[in-house]
Design a protein around this motif. Structure first.
Motif, PDB file in Angstrom:
ATOM      1  N   SER A   1       0.833  -1.211   0.000  1.00 40.48           N
ATOM      2  CA  SER A   1       0.000   0.000   0.000  1.00 40.48           C
ATOM      3  C   SER A   1       0.865   1.257   0.000  1.00 40.48           C
ATOM      4  O   SER A   1       0.520   2.250  -0.646  1.00 40.48           O
ATOM      5  CB  SER A   1      -0.970   0.002   1.182  1.00 40.48           C
ATOM      6  N   GLY A   2       1.994   1.242   0.704  1.00 43.57           N
ATOM      7  CA  GLY A   2       2.897   2.388   0.689  1.00 43.57           C
ATOM      8  C   GLY A   2       3.439   2.650  -0.705  1.00 43.57           C
ATOM      9  O   GLY A   2       3.490   3.794  -1.173  1.00 43.57           O
ATOM     10  N   VAL A   3       3.826   1.596  -1.383  1.00 41.03           N
ATOM     11  CA  VAL A   3       4.332   1.713  -2.755  1.00 41.03           C
ATOM     12  C   VAL A   3       3.239   2.256  -3.671  1.00 41.03           C
ATOM     13  O   VAL A   3       3.483   3.186  -4.458  1.00 41.03           O
ATOM     14  CB  VAL A   3       4.856   0.344  -3.248  1.00 41.03           C
ATOM     15  N   ASP A   4       2.046   1.710  -3.565  1.00 35.46           N
ATOM     16  CA  ASP A   4       0.930   2.168  -4.403  1.00 35.46           C
ATOM     17  C   ASP A   4       0.600   3.637  -4.157  1.00 35.46           C
ATOM     18  O   ASP A   4       0.390   4.407  -5.093  1.00 35.46           O
ATOM     19  CB  ASP A   4      -0.329   1.316  -4.164  1.00 35.46           C
ATOM     20  N   ARG A   5       0.566   4.040  -2.888  1.00 37.40           N
ATOM     21  CA  ARG A   5       0.252   5.435  -2.561  1.00 37.40           C
ATOM     22  C   ARG A   5       1.334   6.382  -3.083  1.00 37.40           C
ATOM     23  O   ARG A   5       1.025   7.452  -3.607  1.00 37.40           O
ATOM     24  CB  ARG A   5       0.072   5.613  -1.052  1.00 37.40           C
ATOM     25  N   THR A   6       2.580   5.985  -2.944  1.00 38.98           N
ATOM     26  CA  THR A   6       3.680   6.823  -3.444  1.00 38.98           C
ATOM     27  C   THR A   6       3.604   6.959  -4.958  1.00 38.98           C
ATOM     28  O   THR A   6       3.772   8.057  -5.494  1.00 38.98           O
ATOM     29  CB  THR A   6       5.041   6.255  -3.008  1.00 38.98           C
ATOM     30  N   LYS A   7       3.344   5.870  -5.648  1.00 37.99           N
ATOM     31  CA  LYS A   7       3.239   5.917  -7.116  1.00 37.99           C
ATOM     32  C   LYS A   7       2.086   6.810  -7.562  1.00 37.99           C
ATOM     33  O   LYS A   7       2.230   7.607  -8.488  1.00 37.99           O
ATOM     34  CB  LYS A   7       3.043   4.508  -7.694  1.00 37.99           C
ATOM     35  N   ARG A   8       0.932   6.672  -6.912  1.00 40.50           N
ATOM     36  CA  ARG A   8      -0.224   7.494  -7.285  1.00 40.50           C
ATOM     37  C   ARG A   8       0.031   8.974  -7.017  1.00 40.50           C
ATOM     38  O   ARG A   8      -0.245   9.828  -7.849  1.00 40.50           O
ATOM     39  CB  ARG A   8      -1.480   7.041  -6.532  1.00 40.50           C
ATOM     40  N   ARG A   9       0.547   9.268  -5.850  1.00 37.03           N
ATOM     41  CA  ARG A   9       0.779  10.655  -5.451  1.00 37.03           C
ATOM     42  C   ARG A   9       1.830  11.332  -6.338  1.00 37.03           C
ATOM     43  O   ARG A   9       1.789  12.537  -6.544  1.00 37.03           O
ATOM     44  CB  ARG A   9       1.238  10.691  -3.996  1.00 37.03           C
ATOM     45  N   ASN A  10       2.772  10.567  -6.838  1.00 36.92           N
ATOM     46  CA  ASN A  10       3.905  11.107  -7.588  1.00 36.92           C
ATOM     47  C   ASN A  10       3.945  10.582  -9.021  1.00 36.92           C
ATOM     48  O   ASN A  10       5.025  10.381  -9.584  1.00 36.92           O
ATOM     49  CB  ASN A  10       5.207  10.761  -6.850  1.00 36.92           C
ATOM     50  N   ALA A  11       2.774  10.399  -9.617  1.00 41.91           N
ATOM     51  CA  ALA A  11       2.688   9.812 -10.960  1.00 41.91           C
ATOM     52  C   ALA A  11       3.496  10.602 -12.000  1.00 41.91           C
ATOM     53  O   ALA A  11       4.128  10.009 -12.874  1.00 41.91           O
ATOM     54  CB  ALA A  11       1.225   9.699 -11.392  1.00 41.91           C
ATOM     55  N   GLU A  12       3.496  11.921 -11.894  1.00 46.76           N
ATOM     56  CA  GLU A  12       4.255  12.730 -12.863  1.00 46.76           C
ATOM     57  C   GLU A  12       5.748  12.476 -12.751  1.00 46.76           C
ATOM     58  O   GLU A  12       6.439  12.382 -13.763  1.00 46.76           O
ATOM     59  CB  GLU A  12       3.963  14.218 -12.668  1.00 46.76           C
ATOM     60  N   ALA A  13       6.267  12.375 -11.534  1.00 54.72           N
ATOM     61  CA  ALA A  13       7.695  12.123 -11.340  1.00 54.72           C
ATOM     62  C   ALA A  13       8.076  10.733 -11.841  1.00 54.72           C
ATOM     63  O   ALA A  13       9.152  10.541 -12.410  1.00 54.72           O
ATOM     64  CB  ALA A  13       8.073  12.288  -9.873  1.00 54.72           C
ATOM     65  N   VAL A  14       7.183   9.756 -11.639  1.00 54.26           N
ATOM     66  CA  VAL A  14       7.430   8.406 -12.163  1.00 54.26           C
ATOM     67  C   VAL A  14       7.483   8.454 -13.690  1.00 54.26           C
ATOM     68  O   VAL A  14       8.422   7.943 -14.303  1.00 54.26           O
ATOM     69  CB  VAL A  14       6.348   7.408 -11.681  1.00 54.26           C
ATOM     70  N   LYS A  15       6.495   9.109 -14.280  1.00 47.60           N
ATOM     71  CA  LYS A  15       6.426   9.218 -15.744  1.00 47.60           C
ATOM     72  C   LYS A  15       7.648   9.942 -16.308  1.00 47.60           C
ATOM     73  O   LYS A  15       8.164   9.573 -17.364  1.00 47.60           O
ATOM     74  CB  LYS A  15       5.145   9.960 -16.149  1.00 47.60           C
ATOM     75  N   ALA A  16       8.134  10.957 -15.589  1.00 50.53           N
ATOM     76  CA  ALA A  16       9.289  11.743 -16.042  1.00 50.53           C
ATOM     77  C   ALA A  16      10.614  11.014 -15.817  1.00 50.53           C
ATOM     78  O   ALA A  16      11.657  11.473 -16.285  1.00 50.53           O
ATOM     79  CB  ALA A  16       9.321  13.089 -15.329  1.00 50.53           C
ATOM     80  N   GLY A  17      10.580   9.887 -15.105  1.00 52.84           N
ATOM     81  CA  GLY A  17      11.801   9.127 -14.867  1.00 52.84           C
ATOM     82  C   GLY A  17      12.626   9.611 -13.680  1.00 52.84           C
ATOM     83  O   GLY A  17      13.735   9.143 -13.465  1.00 52.84           O
ATOM     84  N   ARG A  18      12.084  10.528 -12.880  1.00 52.32           N
ATOM     85  CA  ARG A  18      12.807  11.015 -11.703  1.00 52.32           C
ATOM     86  C   ARG A  18      12.554  10.145 -10.472  1.00 52.32           C
ATOM     87  O   ARG A  18      13.255  10.266  -9.476  1.00 52.32           O
ATOM     88  CB  ARG A  18      12.408  12.460 -11.388  1.00 52.32           C
ATOM     89  N   LEU A  19      11.552   9.272 -10.544  1.00 47.60           N
ATOM     90  CA  LEU A  19      11.180   8.447  -9.396  1.00 47.60           C
ATOM     91  C   LEU A  19      10.922   7.010  -9.824  1.00 47.60           C
ATOM     92  O   LEU A  19      10.172   6.758 -10.767  1.00 47.60           O
ATOM     93  CB  LEU A  19       9.909   9.011  -8.729  1.00 47.60           C
ATOM     94  N   THR A  20      11.561   6.099  -9.095  1.00 46.50           N
ATOM     95  CA  THR A  20      11.292   4.671  -9.216  1.00 46.50           C
ATOM     96  C   THR A  20      10.856   4.202  -7.841  1.00 46.50           C
ATOM     97  O   THR A  20      11.497   4.550  -6.837  1.00 46.50           O
ATOM     98  CB  THR A  20      12.556   3.898  -9.648  1.00 46.50           C
ATOM     99  N   VAL A  21       9.777   3.448  -7.776  1.00 48.40           N
ATOM    100  CA  VAL A  21       9.241   2.976  -6.502  1.00 48.40           C
ATOM    101  C   VAL A  21       9.131   1.456  -6.560  1.00 48.40           C
ATOM    102  O   VAL A  21       8.586   0.917  -7.523  1.00 48.40           O
ATOM    103  CB  VAL A  21       7.849   3.588  -6.205  1.00 48.40           C
ATOM    104  N   ARG A  22       9.654   0.787  -5.520  1.00 45.81           N
ATOM    105  CA  ARG A  22       9.620  -0.676  -5.485  1.00 45.81           C
ATOM    106  C   ARG A  22       9.205  -1.172  -4.108  1.00 45.81           C
ATOM    107  O   ARG A  22       9.583  -0.598  -3.091  1.00 45.81           O
ATOM    108  CB  ARG A  22      11.000  -1.254  -5.793  1.00 45.81           C
ATOM    109  N   GLN A  23       8.476  -2.281  -4.112  1.00 43.37           N
ATOM    110  CA  GLN A  23       8.148  -2.968  -2.870  1.00 43.37           C
ATOM    111  C   GLN A  23       9.283  -3.948  -2.614  1.00 43.37           C
ATOM    112  O   GLN A  23       9.403  -4.976  -3.291  1.00 43.37           O
ATOM    113  CB  GLN A  23       6.808  -3.704  -2.979  1.00 43.37           C
ATOM    114  N   ILE A  24      10.137  -3.594  -1.660  1.00 45.70           N
ATOM    115  CA  ILE A  24      11.312  -4.408  -1.377  1.00 45.70           C
ATOM    116  C   ILE A  24      11.826  -4.060   0.016  1.00 45.70           C
ATOM    117  O   ILE A  24      11.621  -2.959   0.511  1.00 45.70           O
ATOM    118  CB  ILE A  24      12.406  -4.181  -2.461  1.00 45.70           C
ATOM    119  N   ASP A  25      12.497  -4.978   0.616  1.00 52.44           N
ATOM    120  CA  ASP A  25      13.137  -4.779   1.907  1.00 52.44           C
ATOM    121  C   ASP A  25      14.556  -4.263   1.651  1.00 52.44           C
ATOM    122  O   ASP A  25      15.200  -4.662   0.689  1.00 52.44           O
ATOM    123  CB  ASP A  25      13.185  -6.137   2.623  1.00 52.44           C
TER     124      ASP A  25
END
Length: 171
Positions: A56-80
């Motif tokens: 859920s943390g990964v999903d919320r971060t991706k949704r909140r920061n969709a533009e940064a993900v699309k622009a390639g400035r943000l990668t979000v992963r579910q990982i330890d």
């Protein structure tokens, strides 16, 4: 979409960390994505790699920061953190807020991983909300020991408003 508020403690911590436009930053425990929003807003050629063990943390971060993900400035992963694979000597800054790993249990492997991947002159910023004053000494002692035993030069910041304590490990 309704703009989401960013807590004062997160604003203060990101301001203190001062991400630069070309920095490569790792955020441990991205949660709802508030810090990612602030950090990616400062990046130009730099990148933020945000991780969380929670789907859920990964999903919320991706949704909140969709533009940064699309622009390639943000990668979000579910990982330890223990299983993270980042190229050696690539990170300028590592950011975590209220991640208990660094003071509640043994974390030599995780700190060693960070030490291998933070560039010389880079730093690990571990921030904790100081809501329970009697817990602060234990947090500082545990996180400071973990970083110093892992080869970092440690300093501590104790901010009163908002109430945040930071343990900074410099490489």
């Amino acid at each position: 979409m309704v703009a989401q508020q960013i807590p004062a403690r997160i604003r203060w911590a990101v301001e203190f960390m001062d991400p630069q436009p070309a920095d490569h930053v790792l955020e441990i425990g991205c949660g709802p994505g508030a810090a990612a929003e602030l950090i990616t807003g400062r990046l130009e050629t730099g990148k933020l790699f945000a991780i969380d063990r929670s789907e859920s943390g990964v999903d919320r971060t991706k949704r909140r920061n969709a533009e940064a993900v699309k622009a390639g400035r943000l990668t979000v992963r579910q990982i330890d953190l223990a299983t993270l694979r980042v190229p050696v000597k690539r990170l300028h800054k590592v950011f975590a807020f209220n991640v208990n790993l660094f003071w509640v249990r043994e974390c030599q492997d995780e700190v060693a991983l960070l030490h291998e991947r933070v560039v010389p002159g880079g730093a690990v910023f571990l921030f904790f909300e100081a809501k329970i004053p009697e817990q602060v000494p234990k947090i500082i002692k545990g996180a400071s020991a973990a970083l110093s035993e892992g080869g970092f030069r440690v300093s501590v910041i104790d901010n009163k408003q908002p109430p945040v304590v930071g343990v900074i490990g410099r490489r």
